[in-house]
Structures are given as structure tokens and as C-alpha cells.
Design a protein around this motif. Sequence first.
Motif, PDB file in Angstrom:
ATOM      1  N   LYS A  71      10.706   6.966   4.922  1.00 25.00           N
ATOM      2  CA  LYS A  71      11.557   5.772   4.945  1.00 25.00           C
ATOM      3  C   LYS A  71      10.973   4.715   5.877  1.00 25.00           C
ATOM      4  CE  LYS A  71      16.178   4.120   6.199  1.00 25.00           C
ATOM      5  NZ  LYS A  71      17.507   4.484   6.767  1.00 25.00           N
ATOM      6  N   THR A  72      10.493   5.155   7.042  1.00 28.20           N
ATOM      7  CA  THR A  72       9.911   4.226   8.009  1.00 28.20           C
ATOM      8  C   THR A  72       8.677   3.547   7.432  1.00 28.20           C
ATOM      9  OG1 THR A  72      10.726   5.445   9.927  1.00 28.20           O
ATOM     10  CG2 THR A  72       8.816   4.035  10.279  1.00 28.20           C
ATOM     11  N   LEU A  73       7.825   4.306   6.783  1.00 31.49           N
ATOM     12  CA  LEU A  73       6.610   3.753   6.192  1.00 31.49           C
ATOM     13  C   LEU A  73       6.932   2.745   5.093  1.00 31.49           C
ATOM     14  CD1 LEU A  73       4.485   7.019   6.006  1.00 31.49           C
ATOM     15  CD2 LEU A  73       4.053   5.061   7.497  1.00 31.49           C
ATOM     16  N   ILE A  74       7.943   3.043   4.298  1.00 34.55           N
ATOM     17  CA  ILE A  74       8.364   2.123   3.230  1.00 34.55           C
ATOM     18  C   ILE A  74       8.882   0.817   3.816  1.00 34.55           C
ATOM     19  CG2 ILE A  74      10.078   1.755   1.406  1.00 34.55           C
ATOM     20  CD1 ILE A  74       9.812   4.760   0.767  1.00 34.55           C
ATOM     21  N   LEU A  75       9.693   0.906   4.873  1.00 32.90           N
ATOM     22  CA  LEU A  75      10.243  -0.297   5.505  1.00 32.90           C
ATOM     23  C   LEU A  75       9.143  -1.141   6.140  1.00 32.90           C
ATOM     24  CD1 LEU A  75      13.485   1.160   7.154  1.00 32.90           C
ATOM     25  CD2 LEU A  75      13.377  -0.582   5.370  1.00 32.90           C
ATOM     26  N   LEU A  76       8.181  -0.493   6.791  1.00 32.77           N
ATOM     27  CA  LEU A  76       7.077  -1.232   7.400  1.00 32.77           C
ATOM     28  C   LEU A  76       6.240  -1.927   6.340  1.00 32.77           C
ATOM     29  CD1 LEU A  76       5.928   1.323  10.136  1.00 32.77           C
ATOM     30  CD2 LEU A  76       7.051  -0.878  10.525  1.00 32.77           C
ATOM     31  N   ASN A  77       6.018  -1.262   5.229  1.00 30.81           N
ATOM     32  CA  ASN A  77       5.255  -1.854   4.132  1.00 30.81           C
ATOM     33  C   ASN A  77       6.012  -3.036   3.522  1.00 30.81           C
ATOM     34  OD1 ASN A  77       2.958  -1.698   2.141  1.00 30.81           O
ATOM     35  ND2 ASN A  77       4.685  -1.413   0.742  1.00 30.81           N
ATOM     36  N   SER A  78       7.332  -2.895   3.388  1.00 34.16           N
ATOM     37  CA  SER A  78       8.156  -3.988   2.851  1.00 34.16           C
ATOM     38  C   SER A  78       8.109  -5.196   3.773  1.00 34.16           C
ATOM     39  CB  SER A  78       9.601  -3.526   2.670  1.00 34.16           C
ATOM     40  OG  SER A  78       9.687  -2.504   1.702  1.00 34.16           O
ATOM     41  N   TYR A  79       8.153  -4.929   5.081  1.00 32.50           N
ATOM     42  CA  TYR A  79       8.117  -6.018   6.065  1.00 32.50           C
ATOM     43  C   TYR A  79       6.795  -6.789   5.948  1.00 32.50           C
ATOM     44  CZ  TYR A  79       8.401  -8.455  10.536  1.00 32.50           C
ATOM     45  OH  TYR A  79       8.438  -9.435  11.510  1.00 32.50           O
TER      46      TYR A  79
END
Length: 212
Positions: free
Chosen positions: A113-121
Amino acid sequence: MKTSYRLSKLTKSDKPAFVSLMSRAFSRDPFFLHVFGDSELDHTARKSVTAFLSFLFDKSFLFHEEVWGIFDEDSLLGTYVVEKPQTNKHSNIKGGLLLIGRLIPLVFQLSGKTLILLNSYMRITRSAAPPWNHHYLIMIGVKPEAQGKGVGKTLMQHLFQTIEADHESQGIALDTEKKENVGLYQKLGFTLQEQTKIDDIPVYCMVYQKNR
């Protein structure tokens, strides 16, 4: 600011000081809280923040980025990470290959989840960046005990001087998740380029263009 303060580019040996300072400076940042959790209370969140900031610092030495800081003797008071506009394809390819080796352990240190959010940012903020050549202010942070003493202002003045001297750069782009920061950056000459959201977290994309 005290005249004894020293402003200089960080070296690899400054990594522990950088990670410690940024961890504290961003502990109440809305996006950090959303992505990693409360690093002041949760051990897992603290480890995740440390892993991410360590990666960010290492990445700066692999790509076209610089880390500058203000020191009081040997104590780091404030720092920023900036990406420069000039690109060297050969060095970027080499940096990319080396970065893969650094990314592998990070994948195991952060949740999916953290990796997905960082990529989205990264995807959302970079899409809002101006089309002209610019410096991108990745992060800027000040040690809590040093806040209100002109450290952040001095760092920004240094960045402004850098872009004025760089004929390839037409300005600065940055992103902030704190609404109160918008007014502060506007006083420095930035304009709000775009306002968006990641989940329920507002993201303010701002730009400063020189020679306007």
C-alpha cells in the motif's frame, strides 16, 4: 541567523543526520502520516520512514540531484533535496541501473500500500510540473529546535540564488500537503499551479518562474 552557521552540500557521511532531521521535520506531515503512519508512536512506521528517507538520500547521489544543508558547527539544522533540470542520458541510465539494486531491499521494507501511494504521489505531482526547464524541490526540512530562526528562509534564498545563476533553469516547482505552507510560498513568489488529492490528502503543486 548566527554568522557561525555554515551552508554546504551534504556528503554521503551526512546520511544519518539527514535521515534523523527529516524524520522529525516530517513526523506530522499529512502525507507522511497517511502513507507511513505515526512514526512518533509506532515502531513499524518509524522503520518505514527511515527506510524511505535513506533511499531518497541514496537516490540523490545516483541521479541529477543535490542535498544542501545548514550546520551549526557539526549539527545539521536544515536541509533540502533538489533535482536539477539538466539531464545527462548516460549518467541517468547508469544511475537507473544502480538504483534497481537499491530499490530491491526497499520493496521488502515498505508495504504494498505504501509503495502504491508513493508511486501515485510521484505520478500526480510530476504531471503537474511546468513544461519549461526547472529545478524540482523534492524536500525541505528544518530541525524542530531550529524552526523560527531563519534556517528555512536561508535555504530557500540559497535555492533562489542557484536558479538565478543557472541559465538552463527557468524556475522552481514544488509540492506541499500543508495548506498553511501555500501562503508562505506565495510570499516568496510562488503561484499555485494545481490543487489535487491523493485519497483524502490535498496536494498543492506550486511553481516559481524567474524573469517574469
